[in-house]
Design a protein around this motif. Structure first.
Motif, PDB file in Angstrom:
ATOM      1  N   LEU A 222      37.831  -0.141  26.037  1.00 17.22           N
ATOM      2  CA  LEU A 222      38.580   1.071  26.312  1.00 17.22           C
ATOM      3  C   LEU A 222      37.741   1.948  27.234  1.00 17.22           C
ATOM      4  O   LEU A 222      36.667   1.551  27.664  1.00 17.22           O
ATOM      5  CB  LEU A 222      38.893   1.819  25.010  1.00 17.22           C
ATOM      6  CG  LEU A 222      39.601   1.018  23.912  1.00 17.22           C
ATOM      7  CD1 LEU A 222      39.634   1.822  22.624  1.00 17.22           C
ATOM      8  CD2 LEU A 222      41.005   0.656  24.361  1.00 17.22           C
ATOM      9  N   ARG A 223      38.226   3.143  27.514  1.00 14.64           N
ATOM     10  CA  ARG A 223      37.439   4.100  28.291  1.00 14.64           C
ATOM     11  C   ARG A 223      37.354   5.395  27.504  1.00 14.64           C
ATOM     12  O   ARG A 223      38.374   5.925  27.035  1.00 14.64           O
ATOM     13  CB  ARG A 223      38.085   4.349  29.650  1.00 14.64           C
ATOM     14  CG  ARG A 223      37.325   5.359  30.492  1.00 14.64           C
ATOM     15  CD  ARG A 223      37.673   5.235  31.957  1.00 14.64           C
ATOM     16  NE  ARG A 223      37.109   6.304  32.752  1.00 14.64           N
ATOM     17  CZ  ARG A 223      35.825   6.453  33.052  1.00 14.64           C
ATOM     18  NH1 ARG A 223      34.958   5.575  32.603  1.00 14.64           N
ATOM     19  NH2 ARG A 223      35.399   7.454  33.784  1.00 14.64           N
ATOM     20  N   ALA A 224      36.141   5.890  27.318  1.00 13.34           N
ATOM     21  CA  ALA A 224      35.919   7.115  26.557  1.00 13.34           C
ATOM     22  C   ALA A 224      35.617   8.273  27.491  1.00 13.34           C
ATOM     23  O   ALA A 224      34.770   8.164  28.382  1.00 13.34           O
ATOM     24  CB  ALA A 224      34.763   6.922  25.583  1.00 13.34           C
ATOM     25  N   ILE A 225      36.340   9.376  27.311  1.00 10.88           N
ATOM     26  CA  ILE A 225      35.986  10.646  27.936  1.00 10.88           C
ATOM     27  C   ILE A 225      35.693  11.610  26.789  1.00 10.88           C
ATOM     28  O   ILE A 225      35.895  11.258  25.625  1.00 10.88           O
ATOM     29  CB  ILE A 225      37.097  11.151  28.874  1.00 10.88           C
ATOM     30  CG1 ILE A 225      38.398  11.417  28.101  1.00 10.88           C
ATOM     31  CG2 ILE A 225      37.347  10.147  29.996  1.00 10.88           C
ATOM     32  CD1 ILE A 225      39.477  12.074  28.964  1.00 10.88           C
TER      33      ILE A 225
ATOM     34  N   ASP B  83      40.429  -6.580  28.354  1.00  3.69           N
ATOM     35  CA  ASP B  83      40.168  -5.514  29.315  1.00  3.69           C
ATOM     36  C   ASP B  83      41.275  -4.467  29.207  1.00  3.69           C
ATOM     37  O   ASP B  83      42.297  -4.547  29.883  1.00  3.69           O
ATOM     38  CB  ASP B  83      40.103  -6.093  30.729  1.00  3.69           C
ATOM     39  CG  ASP B  83      39.783  -5.044  31.791  1.00  3.69           C
ATOM     40  OD1 ASP B  83      39.555  -3.881  31.416  1.00  3.69           O
ATOM     41  OD2 ASP B  83      39.780  -5.399  32.983  1.00  3.69           O
ATOM     42  N   GLY B  84      41.061  -3.483  28.371  1.00 13.51           N
ATOM     43  CA  GLY B  84      42.074  -2.461  28.122  1.00 13.51           C
ATOM     44  C   GLY B  84      42.148  -1.386  29.171  1.00 13.51           C
ATOM     45  O   GLY B  84      42.975  -0.471  29.060  1.00 13.51           O
TER      46      GLY B  84
ATOM     47  N   PHE C 280      34.664   4.027  21.060  1.00 15.41           N
ATOM     48  CA  PHE C 280      34.546   3.029  22.119  1.00 15.41           C
ATOM     49  C   PHE C 280      33.664   1.869  21.662  1.00 15.41           C
ATOM     50  O   PHE C 280      34.012   0.695  21.847  1.00 15.41           O
ATOM     51  CB  PHE C 280      33.962   3.687  23.375  1.00 15.41           C
ATOM     52  CG  PHE C 280      33.438   2.719  24.388  1.00 15.41           C
ATOM     53  CD1 PHE C 280      34.286   2.159  25.329  1.00 15.41           C
ATOM     54  CD2 PHE C 280      32.091   2.362  24.402  1.00 15.41           C
ATOM     55  CE1 PHE C 280      33.810   1.256  26.277  1.00 15.41           C
ATOM     56  CE2 PHE C 280      31.603   1.469  25.338  1.00 15.41           C
ATOM     57  CZ  PHE C 280      32.456   0.911  26.277  1.00 15.41           C
ATOM     58  N   ALA C 281      32.516   2.181  21.075  1.00 17.17           N
ATOM     59  CA  ALA C 281      31.582   1.134  20.644  1.00 17.17           C
ATOM     60  C   ALA C 281      32.183   0.263  19.550  1.00 17.17           C
ATOM     61  O   ALA C 281      32.009  -0.969  19.551  1.00 17.17           O
ATOM     62  CB  ALA C 281      30.280   1.766  20.170  1.00 17.17           C
ATOM     63  N   GLU C 282      32.891   0.879  18.619  1.00 16.22           N
ATOM     64  CA  GLU C 282      33.522   0.105  17.545  1.00 16.22           C
ATOM     65  C   GLU C 282      34.615  -0.808  18.095  1.00 16.22           C
ATOM     66  O   GLU C 282      34.770  -1.951  17.654  1.00 16.22           O
ATOM     67  CB  GLU C 282      34.100   1.042  16.488  1.00 16.22           C
ATOM     68  CG  GLU C 282      33.059   1.756  15.645  1.00 16.22           C
ATOM     69  CD  GLU C 282      32.355   0.827  14.663  1.00 16.22           C
ATOM     70  OE1 GLU C 282      32.813  -0.322  14.477  1.00 16.22           O
ATOM     71  OE2 GLU C 282      31.336   1.255  14.091  1.00 16.22           O
ATOM     72  N   ALA C 283      35.379  -0.310  19.054  1.00 18.08           N
ATOM     73  CA  ALA C 283      36.426  -1.131  19.662  1.00 18.08           C
ATOM     74  C   ALA C 283      35.812  -2.311  20.424  1.00 18.08           C
ATOM     75  O   ALA C 283      36.281  -3.451  20.324  1.00 18.08           O
ATOM     76  CB  ALA C 283      37.302  -0.291  20.587  1.00 18.08           C
TER      77      ALA C 283
END
Length: 408
Positions: A370-373, A30-31, A360-363
């Motif tokens: 992670l969280r993508a903006i 949980d990053g 994000f999807a690859e991580a």
């Protein structure tokens, strides 16, 4: 924040420490501490036990009017004892967005109580995130969250996040007799992890004082050890008029938030008869939520997660900055609090058509959340994360960037 999707759902089944498991049994780091809130980590039995005990004694009852309960009183006293606010008073709510609403209404109502009802204008900063309730949506510093909802609070404006001069110019443009309050996060979180230099907040406090504008600190993300102290703003040595809090106060185990206001702001309503502040919500001061928060604060203090957070801040900063040389990375922002951002280059986002959602999807496929903006990947792990887990997070993010770069 919420979207309508017909695709498969990612179902989180359980969690412990900094780890999550989905309904297939696969494990993920949980990053982001979920949405910036699980400061003490998942699965703390002390908090669950405190919730159970409270439910068997007093599950819930309103604190509206002159009603109170012991957990709400104890929590308020503990928070006030640590708040960098003069003669602090505490208003409890159910979360950050509700707390922003409360702070904005209190600011406007305060000026009206002093015979200055024209002071209703609210100023905030570019990139600032203040929840998605009515006032929060109105003053948020990101246009994408305001588009399509029609007019809400009209009397507001946004200034550059790092310029004291721009703030003062905007106050003078609007007129000090019309500006009620200025809202700012100690570090802009959801808007992209933007910190400011040490002099910025001292300048803000002075400008607000000189022009009679209330200084409201939104510490929803930055408080409860995420910046190595209680409310984040202590790092800059200033005393705001109000502090808004939520998230880490209970590490998200149950919904809770609040506003800490100075005694001066409370005085017209507490000490003058016939001048009530007509505001309150059903679940504010919920005894079971307050019991969870008290247990959470016990963990923060007993394990000295304030000192731990400063160590993790340094470790995370060192690790994240190794990504600065990646060809897709424009900038790494880290080193102030346990939070960081990796911004992609304009070329990657433009000509190459790469999206942060792809990274994000690859991580996630490699076991890290992670969280993508739109322009950046954000990191804000639980404070209990270890050096080895930080290394795993950063190496996985690099692998995700590599994978996306190879596709494009």
């Amino acid at each position: 924040m919420y979207s309508v999707s017909q695709g498969p759902k990612f179902v989180v089944a359980r969690a412990e420490g900094p780890w999550l498991w989905d309904d297939n049994g696969d494990r993920y780091l949980d990053g982001t501490a979920s949405l910036w809130y699980c400061n003490v980590g998942h699965g703390r039995t002390e908090i669950a036990d405190a919730v159970h005990r409270q439910l068997t004694q007093l599950d819930a009852f309103t604190v509206y009017g002159d009603f109170a309960n012991a957990p709400a009183l104890e929590l308020s006293e503990r928070l006030a004892a640590h708040a960098p606010v003069a003669d602090p008073r505490v208003i409890l709510t159910c979360g950050g967005g509700e707390s922003i609403e409360t702070a904005a209404k209190l600011a406007r109502r305060y000026w009206a109580a002093l015979g200055r009802p024209g002071k209703t204008h609210l100023i905030s900063r570019t990139g600032g995130y203040h929840g998605l309730h009515g006032v929060g949506t109105s003053i948020i510093g990101m246009d994408r969250f305001r588009t399509g909802f029609g007019p809400m609070v009209r009397e507001n404006s946004v200034v550059p996040h790092d310029s004291v001069r721009a703030l003062e110019e905007e106050i003078l443009r609007v007129g000090p007799d019309r500006v009620a309050a200025f809202f700012a996060e100690p570090v802009i979180g959801s808007g992209g992890v933007y910190a400011v230099d040490a002099e910025y907040f001292a300048g803000v406090a002075e400008v607000c004082r000189r022009h009679g504008v209330l200084f409201v600190v939104d510490s929803v993300i930055c408080a409860f050890a995420r910046m190595g102290n209680w409310f984040g703003i202590e790092r800059y040595g200033v005393r705001p008029d109000m502090i808004v809090f939520a998230k880490g106060v209970s590490s998200g185990y149950l919904p809770l938030g609040g506003v800490i206001t100075s005694g001066a702001l409370a005085e017209p309503f507490w000490d003058r008869p016939g001048n009530p502040f007509h505001h309150g919500t059903t679940y504010a001061g919920h005894p079971t939520c307050c019991a969870a928060a008290l247990a959470n604060l016990d963990i923060l203090e007993r394990e000295d997660l304030f000192t731990v957070a400063l160590e993790v801040e340094s470790q995370l900063d060192a690790a994240m900055r190794t990504l600065a040389d990646h060809p897709l990375v424009r900038e790494v922002r880290s080193g102030t609090g346990v939070m960081a951002a990796v911004q992609l280059t304009d070329e990657a986002l433009g000509e190459r058509g790469i999206t942060t959602a792809e990274v994000f999807a690859e991580a996630r496929a490699r076991g890290v959340i992670l969280r993508a903006i739109p322009h950046s990947l954000l990191v804000s792990p639980p404070l209990v994360i270890t050096w080895e887990q930080i290394d795993h997070l950063v190496s996985t993010l690099r692998a995700a960037l590599d994978a996306v770069a190879q596709r494009h």
